[in-house]
Design a protein around this motif. Structure first.
Motif, short mmCIF file in Angstrom:
data_model
loop_
_atom_site.label_atom_id
_atom_site.label_comp_id
_atom_site.label_asym_id
_atom_site.label_seq_id
_atom_site.Cartn_x
_atom_site.Cartn_y
_atom_site.Cartn_z
N VAL A 1 -8.86 2.63 -16.96
CA VAL A 1 -8.37 1.52 -15.47
C VAL A 1 -8.68 0.56 -16.62
O VAL A 1 -9.57 0.34 -17.81
CB VAL A 1 -9.47 1.11 -14.60
N ALA A 2 -7.05 -0.05 -16.82
CA ALA A 2 -7.82 -1.53 -17.72
C ALA A 2 -7.81 -2.80 -16.98
O ALA A 2 -8.45 -3.67 -17.85
CB ALA A 2 -6.49 -1.36 -19.11
N VAL A 3 -6.76 -3.40 -16.61
CA VAL A 3 -7.21 -3.81 -15.07
C VAL A 3 -7.44 -4.10 -13.52
O VAL A 3 -6.67 -2.54 -13.32
CB VAL A 3 -5.55 -4.79 -15.58
N ARG A 4 -7.81 -3.95 -13.26
CA ARG A 4 -8.06 -4.15 -11.82
C ARG A 4 -7.83 -5.34 -10.56
O ARG A 4 -9.10 -5.73 -10.97
CB ARG A 4 -9.32 -3.22 -11.51
N ARG A 5 -6.73 -5.52 -9.83
CA ARG A 5 -7.17 -6.81 -9.36
C ARG A 5 -6.61 -6.48 -8.28
O ARG A 5 -6.40 -5.30 -8.03
CB ARG A 5 -5.82 -7.41 -10.17
N PRO A 6 -6.11 -7.63 -7.37
CA PRO A 6 -6.29 -6.99 -6.08
C PRO A 6 -5.22 -6.65 -5.77
O PRO A 6 -4.95 -5.79 -4.10
CB PRO A 6 -6.21 -8.57 -5.12
N SER B 1 -12.16 7.21 -15.77
CA SER B 1 -11.15 7.02 -15.16
C SER B 1 -9.71 7.36 -14.32
O SER B 1 -10.83 7.78 -12.53
CB SER B 1 -10.85 8.99 -15.82
N VAL B 2 -9.05 7.54 -13.41
CA VAL B 2 -8.19 7.17 -12.25
C VAL B 2 -7.03 8.15 -12.82
O VAL B 2 -6.82 8.30 -13.52
CB VAL B 2 -8.06 6.00 -11.65
N SER B 3 -6.44 9.10 -11.71
CA SER B 3 -5.42 9.41 -11.62
C SER B 3 -4.65 9.32 -9.98
O SER B 3 -5.15 9.23 -9.30
CB SER B 3 -5.37 10.90 -11.78
N LEU B 4 -3.43 8.12 -9.85
CA LEU B 4 -2.95 7.84 -9.70
C LEU B 4 -0.92 8.84 -8.93
O LEU B 4 -0.72 8.84 -9.74
CB LEU B 4 -2.39 6.76 -9.39
N HIS B 5 -1.18 9.18 -8.03
CA HIS B 5 0.71 9.23 -7.92
C HIS B 5 1.30 7.93 -8.13
O HIS B 5 0.67 7.21 -7.36
CB HIS B 5 0.87 10.08 -6.34
N THR B 6 2.48 8.37 -7.99
CA THR B 6 3.15 6.83 -8.15
C THR B 6 5.01 7.61 -7.58
O THR B 6 4.90 8.11 -7.64
CB THR B 6 3.31 6.70 -9.44
N HIS B 7 5.06 5.92 -7.49
CA HIS B 7 7.06 5.85 -7.12
C HIS B 7 7.34 5.26 -8.31
O HIS B 7 6.68 4.11 -8.09
CB HIS B 7 7.54 6.02 -5.97
N LEU B 8 8.31 5.38 -8.42
CA LEU B 8 9.19 4.45 -9.41
C LEU B 8 10.08 3.60 -8.46
O LEU B 8 11.11 4.32 -8.55
CB LEU B 8 9.79 4.81 -10.87
N HIS C 1 -3.16 -5.16 -7.86
CA HIS C 1 -2.56 -4.22 -8.99
C HIS C 1 -3.17 -3.76 -10.05
O HIS C 1 -4.48 -4.07 -10.35
CB HIS C 1 -1.51 -4.50 -9.85
N VAL C 2 -2.84 -2.00 -10.54
CA VAL C 2 -4.46 -1.26 -11.65
C VAL C 2 -3.24 -1.43 -13.26
O VAL C 2 -1.50 -1.67 -12.27
CB VAL C 2 -5.48 -0.64 -11.35
N VAL C 3 -3.71 -1.94 -13.44
CA VAL C 3 -2.48 -1.27 -15.09
C VAL C 3 -3.83 0.38 -15.68
O VAL C 3 -4.85 -0.37 -15.81
CB VAL C 3 -3.30 -2.63 -16.09
N ILE C 4 -3.33 0.91 -15.77
CA ILE C 4 -3.87 2.53 -16.43
C ILE C 4 -3.61 2.47 -17.69
O ILE C 4 -2.70 3.04 -17.57
CB ILE C 4 -3.76 3.39 -15.08
N GLU C 5 -4.54 2.66 -18.85
CA GLU C 5 -4.13 2.72 -20.41
C GLU C 5 -3.95 4.78 -20.06
O GLU C 5 -4.88 4.73 -20.03
CB GLU C 5 -4.73 2.09 -21.05
N THR C 6 -2.91 5.33 -20.57
CA THR C 6 -3.24 6.81 -20.73
C THR C 6 -3.35 6.66 -22.12
O THR C 6 -3.45 6.09 -23.56
CB THR C 6 -1.27 7.17 -20.51
N ALA C 7 -3.67 8.16 -22.33
CA ALA C 7 -4.19 8.54 -23.75
C ALA C 7 -3.51 8.01 -24.87
O ALA C 7 -3.99 7.98 -25.99
CB ALA C 7 -4.10 10.21 -23.78
#
Length: 193
Positions: free
Chosen positions: A9-14, A45-52, A16-22
């Motif tokens: 987790v790079a950024v955590r806001r009410p 570390s975090v893992s989130l399911h996503t939809h684009l 949205h979040v920003v996740i920095e990958t490897a």
């Protein structure tokens, strides 16, 4: 299609979040309040399911703590007048299990409490999704009594959507189906024509 994002987790806001990958790329994911509760602090570390969601002017990535929440998001997007922001707002109103129970119970007030959802949209969400969620909940959670007259229940549902009694009679006059959900869906299709 991006189905999962894992990293720190790079950024955590009410909202949205920003996740920095490897690879050093940061993905901005819009999230519900429910998912945000399960996202750890910055640097963890975090893992989130996503939809684009692809639009003409943007690519928007939405993140979910569980696959169940993502599936509910997709179901909400299938409802007319519900876009991604409104769907995320709905998901912020409780756990997926709570929201599925509200759908099955026909709790329109629960959905009307969400900013951007009026009475008609709340009723439309219930009408269009109740059948889909019925398979995921025990039969006793569904509030429609199977012995009731399907036309009477469909009429009540359409009146709840804000149609006048005359409009409801006209819409149901040509509607086909054995269950209230089928009759309402057919009536709403004819109303769009």
């Amino acid at each position: 299609m991006i189905a999962l994002v894992a990293g720190d987790v790079a950024v955590r806001r009410p909202d949205h979040v920003v996740i920095e990958t490897a690879g050093g790329v940061g993905y901005r994911l819009a999230v519900s309040a429910e998912t945000l509760r399960q996202v750890p602090g910055v640097g963890r570390s975090v893992s989130l399911h996503t939809h684009l969601v692809v639009r003409d002017d943007a690519l928007a990535l939405y993140g979910f703590a569980t696959e169940e929440e993502r599936e509910l998001f997709l179901m909400l997007l299938s409802v007319q007048s519900v876009g991604p922001k409104v769907a995320i707002a709905v998901l912020s109103g409780g756990t997926p299990r709570d929201l599925l129970a509200a759908l099955a119970a026909g709790d329109a007030a629960r959905f009307q409490a969400v900013p951007g959802i009026g009475k008609r949209t709340a009723e439309r969400i219930i009408v269009e999704l109740r059948e889909k969620v019925g398979a995921t909940l025990p039969e006793q959670a569904i509030s429609i009594t199977r012995g009731d007259d399907p036309r009477a229940l469909a009429r009540e549902g359409l009146l709840g959507l804000g149609y006048s009694p005359q409009e409801v009679d006209d819409l149901l006059d040509g509607a086909t189906g054995e269950r209230p959900e089928d009759l309402i869906a057919d009536a709403l299709r004819s109303a769009r024509r």
